[in-house]
Scaffold this active site. Structure first.
Site: not given
Ligand code: 26V
Length: 809
Positions: A355, A543-544, A549, A651, A655
Site C-alpha cells: 500500500h 485526508k491524513r 499529500k 480512495t 468517494k
Molecule cells: C505510512 C507512513 C508511516 C511512516 C511515515 C510515512 C508514512 C507514509 C504513508 C504511510 C501509509 C502506509 C500504508 C497506507 O495507509 N497506504 C494507503 O493505502 C490506501 C489503501 O490502499 C491507499 O489508497 C493510499 O494511497 C495509501 O497511502
C-alpha cells in the site's frame, strides 16, 4: 421483531424496560442506542449462525483478511440498511417521538485505523458479505482508537479515544476460543529419530481473546465475521489471593505488559518509541489469527496438506507478514511437517498487497529486537532467507550486490516487504500506476525474479456506505431515474450518462448538492460559529496530513488568492469555501506546523471584512469516517493533489466522484484511472507526471529556490511565513520555510504551484456555467461504479483467492 412497525415498537419498549428499568421518557438517547443496537444484533444472529453452519458443512474455501487496522465507522446505519429494516425502525421510532438520526449519533465511531489502508479493509468486508463471499476479517481490538483531535489556538491537541466506554454493542466475546501467544524466552533443539524438535522455554504467555463482530451483507442472508483480538494476562483470579507481596508486584507488572499489547492503535509508525510494542502487536495478531484459522480448518478437514485449497490468507500490507513464519512454525512444530511441505503449503496460502512505496514507510525490524522477542520465528525467517539467497546465487552467480539488495535479512535488519514477496503467491498493487512503479522501480529485482506474482487490483469503496447511506438524497434521485438496480450492480450507474444533459435531472442534481451544502454549512455554523455561503464553491481536502499529500500547495494558493483580493477587493471570483480536515501523527512536527498554518490563515481571512466573505477557510477538527460521510456529499471539488508517484491509490478520490464532486488532482494513484473513466473534460488535472517526478529524484536538476526567485507570488507567500504577516510570533512557520528552500522542497510544492493556480482559475471559470458544471458532475457519478469495492473484491475473489459465492438458503 422487525416484521412490522407495531411489533418493533413493542419490542423496543419492552427491551428498554428489561435493560434499564426505564420507560421511554426516562431513558437517555445513549440507552436508546444500546437497546436498538442489541435488538439489531439479535436480529442478525440468526443468519450469522446459519452462515457459519453453511460454511462448516459445505467445506468450501474461505478467505481471512489479516489487517492491523479496520476503520469501520459507525455500524447502526449500515446494518439497518443492509438488513432492509431502516424504514420500519425509523417510522416506529418516530411514533415514539424519537429521532433515529439522533440515536445514530450516539454510536461511537471505532477509529481502529489511521486512514486509507484501514478504511479499505472495512469496505472490503462489506463487499465480501454483500457478494455472498465467505471472507472474514482478523484484527486487533484496540482499547483506544486513533486519538481524538482538538484544535486549540490553531494547534492540534490529541486526546485519547476511549470508544469502549459504554461497551461495544456489536461484539460478542468468545472466551472459549481464546488462544495463547508466546513472547521471548529461548529455544533449544532436540534430535528425535530423524527429526529436529524445537522446544520453546521461559517465554511470556499472553492470552488472546477474540471478540466477534457480525458483518451482514446487503439484503442477503450472508453474515461474515470480523474477529478482533484482545490481549489479556493468562493468570486466573484465584492466583492473586495466594501470593505474597513480591509476587504480587510481579503479577501486576505482567498484567500491565500483556494488556498493553492491545491498548493503543499506533498513530504513527515512523518513530522509534513503542517499536517493540508495535512488533508485539503484529505477532500477537498473526499468531492468534493463524492458530484460530488452523483450529477451525482442522475441525472441518482431515488433511493439512489440503490447506491452500480451503483457506486463503491475505495480508494487508506488511504489518501481518509474520503470518508467513508463523504458519511455517505451526505446520512444522505442531503438525510435524517437513520444511519443504510446510513451505509449499505456506506459499500457496498467503497473498499480499502493498500500500505504499514511500521508503520511510517500508517496514524493517532490527535483528536483535526480533531475535529476543520472537526467537523461534526469527530462526524460521533466517532459514527462509538462507534458502532464498541460495536460490538467488544459483540464478545470479557472483552477483553479490544484487543478492545483498534482495536479501530478507541484511544490514542488521529484517526487511518485511522482501519476506512478504518471497513467502506469498501473489503481490498486488492498489492502482495501475502504483503496480507499475512496484514492478519497474521499487521492487524491480523481485519482479525480474517472480514476474508471475505481480498483479494490479485497483482499490474501491463500498457504494452502500459512501452513496446509499451517506447521501440518501442523491441515492433517491438516482434510483428514481435509472431504477434502484445500481445498488446491486453499481456499474448500472453508467445509465446516468444518458441524463447528463437532461435539464430536469441536472436541476435535481444541483438541488441535492445545494441541500447537502446547506446541511454542512449548518454544522459549521453550529460548531465553529462561522457562517459560510452555500452558493460558494465547496473546495475540500480531507485526508491524513502528510507532506506528500501537499495540503501546503492548497494553503499557499489560498494565501495567494487572499493577497490578490487585498490588492484588488473587486477581483472577480466566485466565492469559495476551502474546507480542510486532517489529523497529523503526534510526532510529525512539519505536519503539525501545517495545521497551525491552515488555522492561522483561516483566522485572518475569516475575520477580514474587507474581502466581503468572498473566501472562507474552515478546518474541521477530528476528521474521520463519520465526518467524511457528512463532508463529502457536500463537496463541489475534491482535492487529490499528492506529488505524482507518491499516493499509492487514494480512495477519497473515489468517494468524492461518486458524490458528484469534481476532482482537482495530479496524475497520481487512482486519479489516473478516474481521468481515464470520466475523460479530460470532467476532471481538473495539473502538475508534474509520475515519470517527471521519478526522473528528478534519480537525475536531480530541481532547484526550489529558482521558483522562489522567479515567481513573485511565491516569494510573497514564503516571505509572509517569515515576516509575521499571518502570525506575529514569527518562529512558528520557519520549519515549513526551511523544508522548502533549505531542504529543496522534496515534494515539488513550488514547482507545481503555477500549474495548480492556473487550474484553480479554470475551476472558477467553469463553475460559472452551472449547467455545464452539473453535467460534469453527473458524468463523474455515472463513471463511479467501477470504483465500487465490489469490483475490487470480485477481482481478488477470482484472481487471487479463488473463492466462490456461497448462497445461504
Ligand atoms: C505510512 C507512513 C508511516 C511512516 C511515515 C510515512 C508514512 C507514509 C504513508 C504511510 C501509509 C502506509 C500504508 C497506507 O495507509 N497506504 C494507503 O493505502 C490506501 C489503501 O490502499 C491507499 O489508497 C493510499 O494511497 C495509501 O497511502
Amino acid at each position: 421483531m422487525f416484521l412490522d412497525k407495531k411489533r418493533f415498537k413493542n419490542a423496543f419498549l419492552e427491551r428498554l424496560e428489561n435493560m434499564y428499568g426505564k420507560n421511554i421518557n426516562e431513558s437517555t438517547t445513549i440507552e436508546q442506542f444500546m437497546v436498538l443496537g442489541s435488538m439489531v444484533k439479535e436480529h442478525i444472529s440468526k443468519n450469522w449462525i446459519l452462515t457459519k453452519k453453511n460454511y462448516r458443512e459445505r467445506g468450501e474455501k474461505q478467505v481471512y483478511y489479516l489487517s492491523i487496522e479496520f476503520l469501520l465507522g459507525r455500524m447502526l446505519g449500515t446494518n439497518l440498511l443492509n438488513l432492509g429494516i431502516r424504514e420500519i425502525v425509523e417510522e416506529g421510532l418516530r411514533d415514539l417521538d424519537i429521532s433515529l438520526e439522533k440515536i445514530e449519533q450516539q454510536e461511537p465511531d471505532p477509529g481502529l485505523g489511521n486512514g486509507g489502508l484501514g478504511r479499505l479493509a472495512a469496505c472490503f468486508l462489506d463487499s465480501l458479505a454483500s457478494l455472498h463471499l465467505p471472507g472474514h476479517g482478523c484484527g486487533i481490538r484496540y482499547k483506544y482508537g486513533l486519538f481524538e483531535q482538538k484544535i486549540v489556538d490553531g494547534y492540534q491537541i490529541e486526546l485519547p479515544d476511549y470508544w469502549l466506554r459504554e461497551g461495544n454493542v456489536w461484539e460478542v466475546r468468545r472466551s472459549d476460543k481464546a488462544v495463547e501467544v508466546r513472547f521471548g524466552g529461548n529455544v533449544w533443539v532436540e534430535k528425535v529419530g530423524e527429526r529436529l524438535v524445537f522446544h520453546h522455554e521461559n517465554y511470556e504467555s499472553v492470552l488472546a481473546v477474540p471478540y466477534d463482530i457480525p458483518v451482514p451483507g446487503y439484503k442477503n442472508k450472508t453474515v461474515n465475521t470480523l474477529r478482533l483480538w484482545s490481549a489479556e494476562s493468562a493468570i486466573k483470579d484465584f492466583d492473586f489471593q495466594c501470593l505474597n507481596n513480591r509476587d504480587y508486584q510481579k503479577i501486576i507488572d505482567y498484567k500491565r505488559s500483556t494488556e498493553s499489547i492491545s491498548e493503543f492503535l499506533y498513530p504513527d509508525d515512523s518513530k522509534e518509541e513503542g517499536k517493540i510494542l508495535r512488533l508485539k502487536q503484529q505477532y500477537f495478531l498473526v499468531s492468534a489469527g493463524l492458530q484460530s484459522i488452523i483450529r477451525s480448518y482442522k475441525k472441518r478437514h482431515q488433511d493439512i496438506h489440503d490447506l491452500p485449497n480451503k483457506v486463503a490468507i491475505h495480508i494487508n500490507d506488511t504489518h501481518p507478514v509474520l503470518a508467513i513464519p508463523e504458519l511455517m512454525r505451526i505446520l512444522m512444530d505442531e503438525e510435524g511437517l517437513e520444511w519443504d511441505q510446510a513451505w509449499s503449503i505456506t506459499t500457496r496460502t498467503i497473498s499480499y498487497t502493498n500500500h505504499t512505496t514511500l521508503q520511510e514507510a517500508l517496514e524493517r525490524w532490527p535483528i536483535d529486537m526480533m531475535k529476543t522477542l520472537l526467537p523461534r520465528i526469527y530462526m524460521i525467517i533466517e532459514e527462509i532467507n538462507e534458502r532464498f539467497c541460495r536460490e538467488l546465487w544459483n540464478k545470479y552467480p557472483g552477483e553479490w550486490d544484487l543478492i545483498h539488495q534482495m536479501a530478507i535479512i541484511a544490514d542488521g535488519q529484517v526487511k518485511m516487504a522482501h519476506l512478504a514477496i518471497v513467502g506469498s503467491y501473489q503481490v498486488n498493487g492498489v492502482s495501475k500506476i502504483h503496480t507499475e512503479i512496484l514492478k519497474k522501480q521499487v521492487m524491480k529485482n523481485f519482479y525480474a525474479c517472480f514476474p508471475y506474482k505481480f498483479h494490479n487490483k485497483t482499490n474501491g469503496i463500498t457504494h452502500r456506505r459512501w452513496l446509499l447511506k451517506a447521501n440518501p438524497l442523491l441515492a433517491k434521485i438516482i434510483s428514481d431515474t435509472i431504477s434502484p438496480n445500481w445498488i446491486e450492480h453499481p456499474s448500472d450507474l453508467n445509465y446516468l450518462q444518458n441524463y447528463a444533459k437532461d435539464p430536469s435531472f441536472q436541476e435535481q442534481i444541483f438541488l441535492v448538492k445545494k441541500k447537502n451544502k446547506i446541511s454542512l454549512s449548518n454544522y459549521i455554523q453550529e460548531k465553529y460559529n462561522i457562517s459560510v455561503d452555500p452558493n460558494s464553491i465547496f473546495d475540500v481536502q480531507v485526508k491524513r496530513l502528510h507532506a506528500y499529500k501537499r495540503q501546503l500547495l492548497n494553503v499557499f494558493y489560498i494565501m495567494d488568492l487572499y493577497n490578490r483580493l487585498k490588492e484588488n477587493p473587486d477581483l472577480d471570483i466566485i466565492p469559495r469555501t476551502f474546507i480542510f480536515g486532517a489529523k497529523a501523527a503526534p510526532g510529525y512536527f512539519l505536519a503539525k506546523r501545517i495545521i497551525k498554518l491552515i488555522n492561522t490563515v483561516a483566522t485572518v481571512i475569516n475575520n477580514d471584512p474587507t474581502i466581503h466573505g468572498k473566501i472562507k477557510v474552515i478546518f474541521i477538527e477530528n476528521y474521520g469516517v463519520t465526518l467524511a460521510e457528512k463532508i463529502i456529499p457536500a463537496a463541489d471539488i475534491g482535492q487529490q493533489i499528492s506529488t505524482a508517484s507518491k499516493e499509492a491509490s487514494g480512495t477519497g478520490n473515489m468517494k468524492f466522484m461518486m458524490n458528484g464532486a469534481l476532482t482537482l488532482g495530479t496524475l497520481d494513484g487512482a486519479n489516473i484511472e478516474i481521468k481515464d473513466e470520466v475523460g479530460d473534460n470532467n476532471i481538473f488535472i495539473f502538475g508534474l507526471t509520475p515519470q517527471e517526478v521519478l526522473h528528478y529524484y534519480q537525475q536531480g536538476g530541481y532547484r526550489a529556490r529558482d521558483f522562489y526567485q522567479s515567481d513573485p507570488r511565491l516569494r510573497k507567500i514564503l516571505d509572509q511565513l517569515m515576516n509575521g504577516f499571518f502570525l506575529k510570533e514569527v518562529v512558528e512557520f520557519k520549519f515549513i520555510y526551511y523544508s522548502l528552500l533549505q531542504e529543496n522542497d522534496e515534494f515539488f510544492v513550488l514547482k507545481d504551484f503555477a500549474a495548480y493556480a492556473d487550474t484553480q482559475q479554470r475551476i472558477d471559470q467553469s463553475y460559472r456555467d452551472h449547467k455545464a458544471w452539473t453535467e460534469k458532475s453527473i458524468i463523474n457519478i455515472a463513471h463511479s461504479g467501477i470504483f465500487s469495492s465490489d469490483r475490487t473484491i470480485y477481482e481478488y475473489a477470482s484472481g487471487t483467492w479463488e473463492i466462490r459465492p456461497i448462497f445461504i438458503p
